[in-house]
Each structure stands twice: as C-alpha cells, then as structure tokens.
Design a protein around this motif. Structure first.
Motif, PDB file in Angstrom:
ATOM      1  N   SER A 104       2.388   1.309  -3.274  1.00 42.60           N
ATOM      2  CA  SER A 104       1.109   1.005  -4.519  1.00 42.60           C
ATOM      3  C   SER A 104       1.380   0.265  -5.901  1.00 42.60           C
TER       4      SER A 104
ATOM      5  N   GLU B 274       0.818  -1.153   0.205  1.00 40.44           N
ATOM      6  CA  GLU B 274       0.041   0.056   0.098  1.00 40.44           C
ATOM      7  C   GLU B 274       0.916   0.944  -0.209  1.00 40.44           C
TER       8      GLU B 274
ATOM      9  N   ARG C  73     -11.049  -0.682  -3.265  1.00 39.53           N
ATOM     10  CA  ARG C  73      -9.895  -0.509  -4.483  1.00 39.53           C
ATOM     11  C   ARG C  73     -10.309   0.642  -5.489  1.00 39.53           C
TER      12      ARG C  73
ATOM     13  N   GLN D  17      -7.526   1.904   0.065  1.00 46.74           N
ATOM     14  CA  GLN D  17      -7.698   2.013   1.433  1.00 46.74           C
ATOM     15  C   GLN D  17      -8.229   1.514   2.575  1.00 46.74           C
TER      16      GLN D  17
END
Lengths: 324, 324, 324, 324
Positions: free
Chosen positions: A267, A264, B260, B272
């Motif tokens: 990404s 994350e 997503r 997130q």
C-alpha cells in the motif's frame, strides 16, 4: 560533428535534472542509483546506518549478524574469564582452554537468554556482567527484529527493464522504445513513467551535457500486469529529430527512466529507475511480443525471458545500418 | 452482431489499461488481482517471499510456522543425536528412542530459549550447536514478529462489492450501477473510483478487446460511512449507448473497478479492485436501500446483508426483458 | 419556517457527503467518527481485530494483555495437571492445590521462556506440551510487539478543536469561526481544511438533510505551530446567508470539519475530523487571542487553555441576541 | 526607514504562514522546528511520548533504557526482599546485603527471561511476582523493539543546508541564493522547495511581520544527487526589490525554507525545513562549485565540506559593501 548536431536540436535545455552539466561518467547506474561519490565530513555522519543495512544482500546481512554474535560473545567471554571462573558454577576447570570455552558458552547462553543454568554466575561481578549481557542481548535482538522487518517490508517495484532500447518504426516515423515488466507476484497499479535525456555537446568552453524532457506516447497505465513498452516518438519535439544511426552511435546519450507505481501489498508508492546509454540503444529494431493466451484460453501468460528479444527492421527513409 | 455493434460505438479506444487487447479470459479476477500467469526466470526470483507470506490466510500462515518449528527441531535433534547424547546432561538413556525424544525436546528448549537446564550441553560440540540454535531461534522469532506485524498492519480497504451490477433507470435514461460498502470498523474518507470497460469486438484480424474509460456520476465521496452506489450514466458518451438487453447478454463485456480511499487508522491510502463481466450485469433492475434510521433515531444502521438486494424495473423505451 | 428557509438558500445541494440525506442523528460524532452502526454478516467478519486493538485505550489494552496471559497459563496449567504432575520435576506434591499452583507457575515460566528449571518436564507428554507452549509464548509476544508498535506509531494529528464555533464580525459582514491547535510536541505542516454543512429541511416528502460545501477564507496553512482559526465568511455563496440568530437556533445544522496535515515525525499525512451542531454555535461572539510573546521576547507562547475563550460582540445590522 | 521601506514593497501579505504577525523571536529555529512554546493542559497530555522518544539522541535513548532497566530491577528486588528470601532457592544468606544483591540478580534474570535457575522461586508469593515480572519484561522489550524500529526507520531527508544565504548576481539582476546537499547515502528524487519571507515592519500599531511567498527560479528537481542551489530572483515581484545592502542589514528578515523529497529506501516523502535571518544573509557573494569529476573521470565527486564556501563579488549597479 558537434556543430551540425547543435544545429539539429531546436529546443533548449528543458530539464532541471539535478545533475551537473559538467559531471563525468554515466549519470544513473544501471541499478538506478546516481553515479556520485560524496566526500567531506567524516564517514559516520555520511552513512545512514539504516540505509546501509537495508541495501546489504541477504547473505551479507546474515553474515554480518553471525560475526557480530561471535564477536560479542568473545568479548564477554574474555571479561568473565578475567573476573575469574570461580565466580561461575559448573565450569570445567580441567585446563585454561576448557575454562575459556565454558565461559564463552555461558556468555552465549546469557546473551540469547537461553540460560540453561548448568553454568550460572554466583559471584557479584560475574552476576553483574551477566545482568547487562542479557539486557544487551535483548536490545540487540530488538534491533535485529527491526532490521529484518525494515528489510523485507521495504517497498520495491520489482520491475525488470529490457537491457536494451530500440529505435523502431512508429506511426510513419520512428520512436525510441524499451520495455519493462513486473517480475514478482506483486500487483502494481497507476504506474507512470518520466523520461529524460542527457546529450553531450562540445562547446568552445568544452564538453557539457544538456538535459531534455522526453515526451512519451502513453506515460500512464492503470494496471501493470503485463509488460509495458515505453514509447518516445521521435518528431520535431524530440531532441533526436533527424538523428541518423550514426548520430546515435557517435553522440554520448543517456536516457534516464523513472517509473513510479502503487503496490497494493505494501500500500505504498514504489519507484524504480534505470538508464540507457548510446551502446545500449539499437537502431532499427523492434521488440517481439512477450505475452500470449494460456493453452486453456482462461488466462494470459507473460514470458519474462522474452523481455530482451527483438528483430531487426528497416526504418522509414533511413538506410539499413549494418552494425552489430 | 459485431458489425452493427461496432457502428454503435462512436468514441475509440480511450484507455491504456495495461492489458493486452488480445489477452484471453477475464482481465481482473473477482478478488481484484489481474488474471495473468508469469513464466520465465526461476520461481524464486519470480516470487516475493514477503508478498506470499502476506497473502496467506491466517490458518495457512500459522500452519506454516508450526511446520517450520517442528522441522527445524527435528534437524537439530538429529545433529545432537549424531554428536552423541553423552554431550548432554539429564538424557534418559533407557533406549535410543527415548534418547532421540530427549534431544528433540532439548532442541526445542534451546530454539525457544526457554532452557530449563534439566537437559543441558556439556561437551564442546553440543554446546557449539546449541549456541547457534539459540541464535537462530531468536532470529527466527524476529522474522516472525515482522511477518505478524506486516500481516495485520497491512492497509486494506475492507470493502464489500455487490456481486452484481444493474442497468437501472436514471435521469430519464439508464445507468449502469453497482454498490460497495465498508464492512469493518474502519473509517474511510476521500474515496474515489475509476471505472473502465473492456469490450470484445470481432475484426477481420480476429477477436480483440477495446478499453474505454467510463464516466461516473459522482466519482468522489467525502466519508465512506454508508454504502456507495457507483453510477455510470449511459448517454452518448458511453460505449453502451443504445445497448439492448440482448447486447449486454451477447457481448463479452468486463467492467473494471478501482476504488481508492484514505484509512484513518492505517493513515494510509487503501485500494481495492473488482470487476463485473456480462453474466454479472442485470438488465432492468434497481438496488433497494440498505440503510435506515436506528430505532432510537439517534444513529443510522447499515445492513450489509442487503448489499445484493434489487428489484426488477422497466426501463424507459425498452421492452421489459424476461431473462433470469 | 422551513419554507422561508428554503427560499433563503440559493445554491442547491453541492456535496456528495457519503451520508444519506435521510440518515438520523448526528452525522459525525464529536470524536470524528461517523455515527453509523453496521449490521449483517457475523461480528467477526465485521470487526477488524487490528483496528479494534489500536482504538483501545492504553489501560484497556494492557488489561486485555494481562487477562490473556493469566487465561492462557490457566489453560496450560490444567493440561499439565491432567497429564499428571509426575511428568514434572520439583513439584510440591504436599496437596492438590500446591500441585496446581506449581504447574501454573511452570506454565508461566514456559510461556515467558524464563525456564528456571526448578520445575522441568521429564515425561514425553509434558515435554511435548511445554514445547508448544514456549513456541506459542514467543508468537504471542511477537504479536504483542507488533501491536505496541502499531499503537504508538499510528499517525495522529493531536489537534484540539474549540468546543464551540462562533458567528463573529468579519470584513463588514459575519463569518462562522472556530479554531484548532496542535496540543502535543508534534510538528505539522501543509495543513488544509475541508468544511461542509448538513442542513435539515422539511419537504412534502418529510425531513431531509442537504449538504453544502462551505468556502473557507484561508483553507491552507504552511506550518501549524500556533492556533488556526478557520473562517467561513457568510456571504451570498454561503447557505447561511441572511441567517438570524434565531435561524441558527431553530434549524438543525451540522458543520463537518476535516483537517489534513503532514506530520514530520511520522512522515505521514494525518487527518482529524470534528463537527459542530446548532447547540455548539454561538451567535455574536469572538475568540480571544491564545498566544503571546514570551517574557524573554525570544519565542512565542501558545496557551492551550484559552482555546474556548470568547467574548460577546454585536453583529453588524443584527440585534444583539440574549439567549444563553 | 520603515516608511521608505513600506513604500518599496508593492504586493501585500501573500502568505498564510501559520505564524502570528505579532509573534516574537525567530519563527523557525535553525533545526527547522517552530520557535513556539506550548502551555496549558498538563504536560503529559501535551507531550507525545513517542515523538519524544524519537527525538532523543541515540545516547540519551540508550541511557534512558539502562536507567529504566536498573530502576525496575531495584523495585522488584525490594519486593522479593520484602516477601522474604526463604521463598527463593540458592540465595547467599551470609548477610542482608548479599541477600539483596542476590534477589536483585534474580530479578534481572527473571526480567530478561534468562532464568538460569540457580536462584529460583519456590514460595507462592515469590513465584507469583516472578510470573508477572517475566511478563512485564517481555512487554518492555516488545516496546523497546518498536521504539528502536521507530527510531531508525523514521524517514528523514538528511539534507545539509549552507549556513548562509548570499545575494549574488543573476541574469543581469541579483538573486538570493543558498544551497543544500544530501549528506548521507540516501537517494532523493522529485524534490521541491517552498520559500517564504517574514519581513518586520513598523506601523502606528507597532512592530508586525508580513509574510511573502518567494518565487524560486527552479523549484523542482528530478534527482537530488549533487548539491542544489535555490535561487530567488530579486525582481519587481520580490519583496526585496531595490533592497540595498543596508536594508538587508537593518530590516528584520527571515527566509523560511521548506524542502520536500521522495526517499527511495524509506519509499516515503521526507521533509526538512530551515531558515535564514538577516545576520545569515551575505550581500554581494557567490557560492563556489562543490562537485567535480573524479580522477578516473568515471563518476562525479560531491565535496560536502565546500557547502559554505563563497567568494565576494560586486553586484550590478550597487556599491560594493564592506561589512561582515
């Protein structure tokens, strides 16, 4: 043993592994890279300069930069010296060595564009060379900037695999198990694993490897926060069905692992591979848990040092095996 | 209550959440990061320096850079001072302090490559150190450049979640609802959401958590321009089927959300996560709309301040509950 | 006409568009961005500084940089001036204006780290400020570097859509058609398109929009080298089934287009959106080809200026319509 | 022959290739780019400056930078000269040429921010221009930094395709085969290939191309470590069913290859395309292996120079053909 062994394996070669069935040595090195050397075409076309730079260790990379820096300044110092120190102001002309030292420092002050000006070019030639050295300097640092960024922004999974895989009891049968855990402060989600096995068999035509896709009990995981134990149940569909401790020892086996997850912070999808060969598979063992509630009971603690800890166990309807 | 509760839940543990069923505390913190501490192996191997830098706040990050800058100059100033100020031109030799101040400024003028030249190295040693300080300076700013870019080009979803989830009437039944909205000028498309629930149950063996995948009424959305209300209908397939207001209060529940989407500026997938625990679930409430036509009727206005606004409602065949 | 219209549409609301059914104005602007304004929370939290910088035009972006540069130098010049010009060497003290001009140039020479040294700090305060200005200068250019890279490395599809869509004859029926073409030297592959329609209907409760997914005749394409004509056949499954030229004119329709492809230079997925409203749909027209063999017959020529060229045609069993 | 040929092909046009069926010349050039020229709209809008810069060869790119550098300095030198050399200190005023040379070097020292200070601006105008030249210099190098990074961080597959495809015996039938191998030190995984064929046919309406998706025997591969031979079996489902050596020679055929894989250093999907036309297809041949165990038997050696090596073979129930 090979014939008996071949009888034991029902399903045939299921994998297009990309490895030759007659390749030799380990297929995937422990670091996850294929164990293949390339030859033909000249080395410069065969090397991706960028891949090489990104795979250097930090120490190697910095040393490389320093050596380049000194080398370039030495070259330019020689040029300025040959042009003649009278084309530069503020040179200490006491003796040739001092002259060279001063032009060397002038070169470095130009290359880094610090340009104090105590030593400065006056002649046409010296100025011209300095003009291009400063230009070269900036381009060099432009490249260095890109390399630094490329190095530390390179998405990596930062997974630690257990050094060994075990054959453990599982649902009234046995299963091949190993485990992995993220060891850095990265947040991995949507992880999945692909398992395949290369098993060496002897045929009239000689020794060759067959490739099998191994089914895993749970091949996906939402959040890779704690350790993840990968489980391949050894049932009728497994090439290892009815394998004895002895078979695991005597047969040349390689378990190839391919993990893919989403990081994350980057990404980006990150992947990591590893592999286990016969010597790294322990028959009749079980991993011990590696996480526990924190004292405060407010969070969970993952102890990465425990990743290789296992205890010996008896397997259902198989004699306990003594080795190691 | 646990037994009665266990009776109520038909389908079993469906999720491979990646969290231990015996982990303690909240699984996902409100900021979306898993509530896990890692120990073992030394801290330097356990920290990704890049992940750390990217997760610092802008203020922390800039402070860090300034401190580094002052510290490095202090080190070099000390070195120059030890080498001797006679190796530098233009130093104010009136007293040791002034000397040190001047070498400190010389250091900073070298590190930043501004190099006015009012103070300049003449001796061999000072020149040598300056040569490397200027080099180090450029590499440092090369790294800073990469970090700045890494920080602001890091794809993020910029989603705001409602602080609370509600149990609201939905299609002659009830549904668990919460909502989210993009709060920045980013354009998100092809969004999807994954919902899972961790429910704590008491067994002979003690307290443990079961994980369930929750079905959502519409789990995909084309364009995330307005707010998005995520709806999990509470029917036979929901682990919350026949849950009373009381059950929601008494049971340890955690709803884990994973969103997503595709950001068109980053041209990258952004994710997130968030989570809702029992205290954050309001039984018998309904969100109020948060967008309306603009005065000109030419466009739509999304009011982000309304994201947590809800009104109490009665639920079909359940008594109105008083709490909070 | 709304009632008759509602009769005409068999299938119901199929799309979770993410747009409110009561939103007002166009949903997607011609540039592909949603027609939504956000309010609430303060503007700084609501703006992604990076998204803003990337969406500025080149001219705006450069102007912004220049203004910042002049502004910063003005601030520092003021500071140096207040500290006192006696803390700087080589200042033209003939009159206050010249003094300020010189400190301004000193500031710029420090900020850019050019540091000629004709003007140089001697006093403690001036040196200290200069130390930080040079540092700030380098960080600023580090950020600028990142922004430049972010701007020109931002993956974009560079697609040109026809300004108008047409209702053309297609397979003994009619179809809604529009076309797009890559207009830059980029190589797009694996392109796919998603079409949806928002149709405004009048209900007792007032005007609302329904959303429909539109099927496209060929929704994928291997290589986006020439123009691509998107075809939505108007048959029983189309919400436009039996629509007359009049209906297309009188109903508020918006066709929302979402194209996704893979760019081989960015090695990234690129997306572009557009939309067509009633006024932009021409009933009874057909696009004319926009590519032809090169003179040499060795390659194909794509003429981008032809993208909007169409000719009027009669549609099967519909009277020719005069309007526009 | 076309009629007989049309009889031979059962299944119709299956591919939406994105190429016009009446386009002329090769569709995909050997380098993988589509053989299409774009015209219309002016050239600046039609060129992506970034795509152009990334597609330049290293030599072209560096030359471009040097030329720009000299050009910019020449412009600024002219400006300074016109402003008047009396606005600069330390200029050699012996004659106009020397004056110009000195302002040229001053310009380069400003643009690169090396700023020795031997030549420095004193007048207002010269200082002002220098202020902006230094600023421009830093922005220019900011852009150069981004371009360098963009160039060498651009994900590429680094695949070498065999120059020729062969029609070889395969499973009691024949197959079209060609092979590819990664030729750099990159690690590709999860590779897949898409094959399509463009076959030119003569119709009453003239010559046109039909597109067919070709099935491949194994279209996915786990690890692209050794060479990969792509096999399209020529059976009833192949448009080449019952093709004679003569047909392959006389018909205008183009095989379009699209390979996609995941590179673990770029952590990105990389794609590469190529194509084979009739002249590049050899009827009745077989590739010879290009890898073998290393002497140490510890690893496998891939010899890239062997990629085009083949031997002639007879094909089942087809006469051996002499040609080429």
């Amino acid at each position: 043993m090979a014939r008996g062994f071949k009888k034991r394996i029902q399903q045939e070669n299921t994998e297009n592994s990309g490895f030759g069935s007659r390749a030799s040595g380990r297929f995937i090195n422990k670091d996850g890279l294929p164990n293949v050397r390339r030859k033909g075409i000249n080395v410069f076309n065969r090397l991706s300069w960028y891949h090489t730079m990104l795979n250097l260790s930090s120490f190697q990379f910095l040393s490389y930069l320093v050596v380049m820096y000194v080398f370039i300044n030495f070259i330019f110092a020689t040029i300025y010296y040959m042009i003649g120190v009278e084309h530069l102001t503020g040179i200490d002309k006491s003796n040739p060595l001092n002259e060279f030292i001063d032009v060397f420092f002038f070169s470095s002050q130009t290359f880094t564009t610090v340009g104090y000006g105590r030593i400065a070019p006056i002649g046409f030639l010296a100025s011209l060379v300095a003009t291009f050295e400063a230009f070269l300097g900036l381009l060099t640092f432009a490249i260095a900037t890109g390399l630094f960024y490329g190095r530390f922004s390179r998405p990596r999974a930062y997974l630690r695999f257990s050094d060994i895989a075990v054959i453990a009891p599982f649902q009234n049968a046995t299963a091949l198990m190993f485990r992995l855990a993220p060891f850095k402060n990265n947040a991995l989600t949507d992880a999945d694993v692909t398992l395949s096995a290369a098993i060496e068999v002897t045929e009239n035509s000689g020794v060759k490897s067959n490739f099998y896709r191994l089914e895993t009990h749970l091949s996906k995981i939402n959040t890779l926060a704690l350790n993840w134990t990968i489980v391949h149940k050894i049932d009728e569909n497994s090439p290892f069905f009815r394998f004895s401790a002895d078979d695991f020892k005597k047969t040349n086996i390689e378990i190839i692992v391919h993990v893919r997850a989403f990081d994350e912070v980057f990404s980006n999808t990150v992947v990591q591979r590893s592999s286990y060969v016969s010597e790294e598979i322990i028959y009749g063992a079980q991993f011990v848990p590696m996480y526990y509630p924190s004292i405060s009971e407010e969070s969970t603690v993952l102890d990465l040092d425990k990743i290789n800890q296992y205890k010996k166990v008896n397997l259902p309807n198989t004699e306990f095996d003594q080795q190691q």
